[in-house]
Design an enzyme around this catalytic site. Sequence first.
Site, short mmCIF file in Angstrom:
data_model
loop_
_atom_site.label_atom_id
_atom_site.label_comp_id
_atom_site.label_asym_id
_atom_site.label_seq_id
_atom_site.Cartn_x
_atom_site.Cartn_y
_atom_site.Cartn_z
N LYS A 278 -0.12 -7.95 2.14
CA LYS A 278 2.05 -7.17 2.71
C LYS A 278 1.67 -6.81 3.10
O LYS A 278 2.43 -7.39 4.44
CB LYS A 278 2.28 -6.70 1.63
CG LYS A 278 2.59 -7.60 0.25
CD LYS A 278 3.75 -6.55 -1.01
CE LYS A 278 3.53 -5.05 -1.36
NZ LYS A 278 2.54 -4.96 -2.65
N ARG B 217 11.38 -3.47 -5.24
CA ARG B 217 10.03 -2.91 -6.11
C ARG B 217 10.79 -2.89 -7.61
O ARG B 217 9.98 -3.00 -8.44
CB ARG B 217 9.49 -2.10 -6.51
CG ARG B 217 7.93 -2.42 -5.72
CD ARG B 217 7.30 -1.11 -4.99
NE ARG B 217 5.72 -0.89 -5.34
CZ ARG B 217 4.94 -0.69 -4.54
NH1 ARG B 217 5.72 -0.89 -2.89
NH2 ARG B 217 3.86 -0.92 -4.47
N ARG C 192 -10.95 -0.85 -1.33
CA ARG C 192 -10.03 -0.02 -0.30
C ARG C 192 -10.22 1.22 0.49
O ARG C 192 -10.24 1.85 -0.15
CB ARG C 192 -8.68 -0.69 0.04
CG ARG C 192 -7.63 -0.18 1.05
CD ARG C 192 -6.30 -1.03 0.55
NE ARG C 192 -5.14 -0.23 -0.47
CZ ARG C 192 -4.51 -0.71 -0.44
NH1 ARG C 192 -3.63 -1.99 0.15
NH2 ARG C 192 -3.80 0.30 -1.60
N ARG D 111 -7.46 6.00 -0.95
CA ARG D 111 -6.44 6.98 -1.38
C ARG D 111 -6.18 7.09 -2.73
O ARG D 111 -6.86 6.57 -3.59
CB ARG D 111 -4.86 5.70 -1.65
CG ARG D 111 -4.46 5.66 0.13
CD ARG D 111 -3.37 4.27 0.02
NE ARG D 111 -2.61 4.06 -0.89
CZ ARG D 111 -1.41 2.56 -1.10
NH1 ARG D 111 -1.29 2.35 0.25
NH2 ARG D 111 -0.81 3.22 -1.31
N ARG E 59 -1.08 0.37 -11.25
CA ARG E 59 -0.06 0.26 -10.26
C ARG E 59 0.22 -1.74 -11.47
O ARG E 59 1.14 -2.18 -10.85
CB ARG E 59 -1.04 0.89 -9.58
CG ARG E 59 -0.19 1.86 -8.60
CD ARG E 59 -1.12 1.85 -7.50
NE ARG E 59 -0.89 1.33 -6.55
CZ ARG E 59 -1.59 1.29 -5.51
NH1 ARG E 59 -3.32 0.98 -5.50
NH2 ARG E 59 -1.53 1.00 -4.15
P1 AMP Z 1 2.35 0.83 -1.33
O1 AMP Z 1 1.42 1.50 -0.69
O2 AMP Z 1 3.76 -0.13 -1.18
O3 AMP Z 1 1.45 0.65 -2.63
O4 AMP Z 1 3.24 2.62 -2.33
C1 AMP Z 1 2.69 2.96 -2.94
C2 AMP Z 1 3.10 4.13 -4.00
O5 AMP Z 1 4.68 4.28 -3.34
C3 AMP Z 1 3.86 3.20 -4.97
O6 AMP Z 1 2.35 3.22 -6.07
C4 AMP Z 1 4.79 3.73 -5.27
O7 AMP Z 1 3.82 4.62 -5.93
C5 AMP Z 1 5.30 4.46 -4.51
N1 AMP Z 1 5.99 3.14 -3.71
C6 AMP Z 1 6.15 3.19 -2.82
N2 AMP Z 1 7.13 1.41 -2.51
C7 AMP Z 1 8.58 2.34 -3.68
C8 AMP Z 1 9.30 1.29 -4.19
N3 AMP Z 1 10.16 0.83 -3.94
N4 AMP Z 1 10.09 1.66 -5.39
C9 AMP Z 1 9.33 3.29 -5.78
N5 AMP Z 1 8.36 3.76 -5.65
C10 AMP Z 1 7.70 2.86 -4.72
#
Ligand code: AMP
Length: 209
Positions: free
Chosen positions: A13, A88, A122, A153, A164
Amino acid sequence: MNIIFLGPPGAGKGTQAQRICDALNIPQISTGDILRKAIKEGTPTGLKAKEYVEAGKLVPDEVLVEIIRDRLAMDDCKQGYILDGFPRTVPQAEALEKIANIDCVVELAVDDENLIKRLSGRRVCLNCGATYHVSLLGDRTTCEKCGEPLIQRKDDAPETVLNRLTVYHEQTAPLIAFYESRNLLKRFDGMKGMEEVYQSIMETLGAKA
Ligand code: AMP
Protein backbone atom coordinates in the site's frame (compact mmCIF):
# COMPACT_ATOMS: atom_id res chain seq x y z
CA MET A 1 -10.03 12.20 -6.20
CA ASN A 2 -10.30 10.88 -2.65
CA ILE A 3 -8.93 7.36 -2.55
CA ILE A 4 -8.53 4.71 0.16
CA PHE A 5 -5.82 2.03 -0.02
CA LEU A 6 -6.97 -1.10 1.73
CA GLY A 7 -5.02 -4.29 2.34
CA PRO A 8 -2.99 -6.23 4.88
CA PRO A 9 0.33 -4.94 6.21
CA GLY A 10 3.04 -5.66 3.65
CA ALA A 11 0.69 -5.69 0.63
CA GLY A 12 2.51 -2.72 -0.91
CA LYS A 13 0.00 0.00 0.00
CA GLY A 14 2.66 2.48 1.06
CA THR A 15 4.86 1.97 -2.00
CA GLN A 16 2.01 2.15 -4.51
CA ALA A 17 0.30 5.04 -2.71
CA GLN A 18 3.50 7.08 -2.74
CA ARG A 19 3.98 6.60 -6.47
CA ILE A 20 0.36 7.34 -7.34
CA CYS A 21 0.33 10.43 -5.13
CA ASP A 22 3.42 11.70 -6.97
CA ALA A 23 1.73 11.06 -10.32
CA LEU A 24 -1.56 12.70 -9.33
CA ASN A 25 0.07 15.42 -7.24
CA ILE A 26 -2.04 14.75 -4.17
CA PRO A 27 -0.91 14.00 -0.58
CA GLN A 28 -0.41 10.50 0.79
CA ILE A 29 -1.89 10.29 4.26
CA SER A 30 -0.34 7.35 6.06
CA THR A 31 -1.71 6.97 9.59
CA GLY A 32 1.18 4.60 10.41
CA ASP A 33 3.71 7.32 9.46
CA ILE A 34 1.76 9.96 11.42
CA LEU A 35 1.73 7.72 14.51
CA ARG A 36 5.42 6.76 14.22
CA LYS A 37 6.35 10.45 13.98
CA ALA A 38 4.19 11.30 17.01
CA ILE A 39 5.83 8.46 18.97
CA LYS A 40 9.32 9.62 17.98
CA GLU A 41 8.51 13.19 19.02
CA GLY A 42 6.82 12.08 22.27
CA THR A 43 3.62 14.10 21.64
CA PRO A 44 0.47 13.30 23.71
CA THR A 45 -0.90 11.29 20.74
CA GLY A 46 2.43 9.48 20.45
CA LEU A 47 2.40 8.55 24.14
CA LYS A 48 -1.14 7.15 23.80
CA ALA A 49 -0.28 5.20 20.64
CA LYS A 50 3.15 3.75 21.50
CA GLU A 51 2.21 0.53 23.29
CA TYR A 52 -0.43 -0.37 20.67
CA VAL A 53 1.84 0.25 17.68
CA GLU A 54 4.75 -1.68 19.16
CA ALA A 55 2.52 -4.66 19.98
CA GLY A 56 0.97 -4.66 16.49
CA LYS A 57 -2.47 -3.77 17.89
CA LEU A 58 -4.81 -1.11 16.58
CA VAL A 59 -4.71 2.28 18.25
CA PRO A 60 -8.21 3.20 19.57
CA ASP A 61 -10.63 4.48 16.92
CA GLU A 62 -11.22 7.87 18.56
CA VAL A 63 -7.49 8.73 18.38
CA LEU A 64 -7.37 7.89 14.66
CA VAL A 65 -10.61 9.66 13.78
CA GLU A 66 -9.31 12.84 15.40
CA ILE A 67 -5.99 12.59 13.52
CA ILE A 68 -7.81 12.12 10.19
CA ARG A 69 -10.36 14.86 10.84
CA ASP A 70 -7.52 17.36 11.47
CA ARG A 71 -5.46 16.15 8.52
CA LEU A 72 -8.30 16.22 5.96
CA ALA A 73 -9.13 19.80 6.98
CA MET A 74 -5.72 20.96 5.70
CA ASP A 75 -5.49 22.91 2.47
CA ASP A 76 -3.43 20.36 0.56
CA CYS A 77 -6.34 17.88 0.74
CA LYS A 78 -8.67 20.06 -1.32
CA GLN A 79 -7.61 18.49 -4.65
CA GLY A 80 -7.81 14.94 -3.30
CA TYR A 81 -5.69 12.50 -1.30
CA ILE A 82 -4.82 8.87 -0.71
CA LEU A 83 -5.57 7.39 2.69
CA ASP A 84 -2.97 4.71 3.38
CA GLY A 85 -3.77 2.67 6.51
CA PHE A 86 -7.09 4.33 7.36
CA PRO A 87 -9.81 3.24 7.90
CA ARG A 88 -8.89 -0.07 9.56
CA THR A 89 -12.15 -0.82 11.38
CA VAL A 90 -15.83 -0.49 10.50
CA PRO A 91 -16.37 2.28 13.12
CA GLN A 92 -13.48 4.24 11.50
CA ALA A 93 -15.09 3.81 8.06
CA GLU A 94 -18.44 4.98 9.42
CA ALA A 95 -16.80 8.04 11.00
CA LEU A 96 -15.03 8.77 7.70
CA GLU A 97 -18.32 8.73 5.78
CA LYS A 98 -19.43 11.69 7.89
CA ILE A 99 -16.40 13.83 7.03
CA ALA A 100 -15.34 12.82 3.50
CA ASN A 101 -16.63 11.69 0.12
CA ILE A 102 -14.61 8.72 -1.03
CA ASP A 103 -14.41 8.10 -4.80
CA CYS A 104 -12.58 4.79 -4.90
CA VAL A 105 -11.21 2.07 -2.60
CA VAL A 106 -8.15 0.26 -3.95
CA GLU A 107 -7.76 -3.18 -2.37
CA LEU A 108 -4.36 -4.89 -2.64
CA ALA A 109 -4.62 -8.63 -2.05
CA VAL A 110 -1.60 -10.74 -1.00
CA ASP A 111 -1.65 -14.12 0.79
CA ASP A 112 -0.37 -14.49 4.35
CA GLU A 113 2.67 -16.61 3.48
CA ASN A 114 4.03 -13.87 1.21
CA LEU A 115 3.15 -11.12 3.67
CA ILE A 116 5.20 -12.81 6.38
CA LYS A 117 8.22 -13.05 4.05
CA ARG A 118 7.86 -9.43 2.96
CA LEU A 119 7.37 -7.98 6.45
CA SER A 120 10.06 -9.91 8.27
CA GLY A 121 12.62 -8.90 5.63
CA ARG A 122 11.49 -5.28 5.44
CA ARG A 123 13.86 -2.46 6.36
CA VAL A 124 12.71 1.14 6.55
CA CYS A 125 14.20 4.59 6.67
CA LEU A 126 12.75 6.33 9.72
CA ASN A 127 13.63 9.68 8.18
CA CYS A 128 11.86 9.56 4.79
CA GLY A 129 9.76 6.38 5.07
CA ALA A 130 11.37 4.60 2.08
CA THR A 131 11.15 0.81 2.36
CA TYR A 132 13.54 -1.94 1.23
CA HIS A 133 13.76 -5.73 1.41
CA VAL A 134 16.88 -7.39 2.85
CA SER A 135 17.09 -9.75 -0.13
CA LEU A 136 17.83 -6.75 -2.39
CA LEU A 137 19.94 -4.66 -0.02
CA GLY A 138 23.28 -6.51 -0.18
CA ASP A 139 25.73 -4.67 2.14
CA ARG A 140 23.74 -1.48 2.10
CA THR A 141 22.67 -0.19 5.54
CA THR A 142 21.59 3.35 4.65
CA CYS A 143 18.71 4.85 2.68
CA GLU A 144 19.34 5.30 -1.04
CA LYS A 145 17.20 8.46 -1.05
CA CYS A 146 18.37 10.37 2.02
CA GLY A 147 21.40 8.50 3.39
CA GLU A 148 19.92 7.89 6.86
CA PRO A 149 20.31 4.45 8.51
CA LEU A 150 17.78 1.72 7.72
CA ILE A 151 16.11 -0.10 10.60
CA GLN A 152 13.73 -2.98 11.16
CA ARG A 153 10.46 -1.61 12.57
CA LYS A 154 9.72 -3.09 16.01
CA ASP A 155 6.35 -4.24 14.71
CA ASP A 156 8.01 -6.14 11.83
CA ALA A 157 9.53 -8.61 14.35
CA PRO A 158 8.17 -12.11 13.52
CA GLU A 159 5.82 -12.55 16.52
CA THR A 160 4.31 -9.07 16.03
CA VAL A 161 3.83 -9.69 12.30
CA LEU A 162 1.55 -12.66 13.06
CA ASN A 163 -0.39 -10.48 15.48
CA ARG A 164 -0.86 -7.78 12.85
CA LEU A 165 -2.15 -10.29 10.31
CA THR A 166 -4.69 -11.63 12.82
CA VAL A 167 -5.79 -8.07 13.58
CA TYR A 168 -6.13 -7.42 9.84
CA HIS A 169 -8.31 -10.49 9.22
CA GLU A 170 -10.52 -9.84 12.25
CA GLN A 171 -10.91 -6.07 12.22
CA THR A 172 -9.94 -4.65 8.82
CA ALA A 173 -10.98 -7.32 6.27
CA PRO A 174 -14.71 -6.64 7.00
CA LEU A 175 -14.15 -3.30 5.23
CA ILE A 176 -13.93 -5.19 1.93
CA ALA A 177 -17.64 -6.06 2.15
CA PHE A 178 -18.40 -2.60 3.57
CA TYR A 179 -16.99 -0.84 0.48
CA GLU A 180 -18.20 -3.50 -1.94
CA SER A 181 -21.73 -2.78 -0.79
CA ARG A 182 -21.14 0.90 -1.62
CA ASN A 183 -19.83 0.00 -5.08
CA LEU A 184 -16.46 1.63 -4.37
CA LEU A 185 -14.15 -1.37 -4.18
CA LYS A 186 -11.55 -2.17 -6.86
CA ARG A 187 -9.45 -5.27 -6.19
CA PHE A 188 -5.85 -5.72 -7.41
CA ASP A 189 -3.57 -8.73 -7.21
CA GLY A 190 -0.71 -7.48 -5.01
CA MET A 191 1.36 -10.59 -5.80
CA LYS A 192 2.03 -9.29 -9.31
CA GLY A 193 5.09 -7.14 -9.99
CA MET A 194 5.19 -3.60 -8.59
CA GLU A 195 5.10 -2.01 -12.05
CA GLU A 196 2.18 -4.11 -13.27
CA VAL A 197 0.14 -3.35 -10.15
CA TYR A 198 0.92 0.36 -10.52
CA GLN A 199 -0.19 0.41 -14.17
CA SER A 200 -3.47 -1.37 -13.43
CA ILE A 201 -4.30 0.98 -10.55
CA MET A 202 -3.52 4.04 -12.69
CA GLU A 203 -5.70 2.69 -15.51
CA THR A 204 -8.60 2.13 -13.13
CA LEU A 205 -8.20 5.55 -11.52
CA GLY A 206 -7.91 7.19 -14.94
CA ALA A 207 -11.15 5.56 -15.95
CA LYS A 208 -12.79 6.94 -12.83
CA ALA A 209 -11.28 10.42 -13.04
P1 AMP B 1 1.14 0.79 9.23
O1 AMP B 1 2.40 1.57 9.02
O2 AMP B 1 -0.01 1.26 8.39
O3 AMP B 1 1.36 -0.70 9.13
O4 AMP B 1 0.68 1.08 10.74
C1 AMP B 1 1.53 0.74 11.85
C2 AMP B 1 0.71 0.65 13.13
O5 AMP B 1 0.09 1.92 13.40
C3 AMP B 1 -0.45 -0.35 13.11
O6 AMP B 1 -0.03 -1.68 13.37
C4 AMP B 1 -1.33 0.22 14.22
O7 AMP B 1 -0.78 -0.07 15.50
C5 AMP B 1 -1.19 1.72 14.01
N1 AMP B 1 -2.22 2.24 13.07
C6 AMP B 1 -2.02 2.78 11.83
N2 AMP B 1 -3.19 3.13 11.25
C7 AMP B 1 -4.15 2.79 12.15
C8 AMP B 1 -5.58 2.87 12.12
N3 AMP B 1 -6.25 3.37 11.07
N4 AMP B 1 -6.26 2.44 13.23
C9 AMP B 1 -5.60 1.95 14.31
N5 AMP B 1 -4.28 1.83 14.38
C10 AMP B 1 -3.54 2.24 13.31
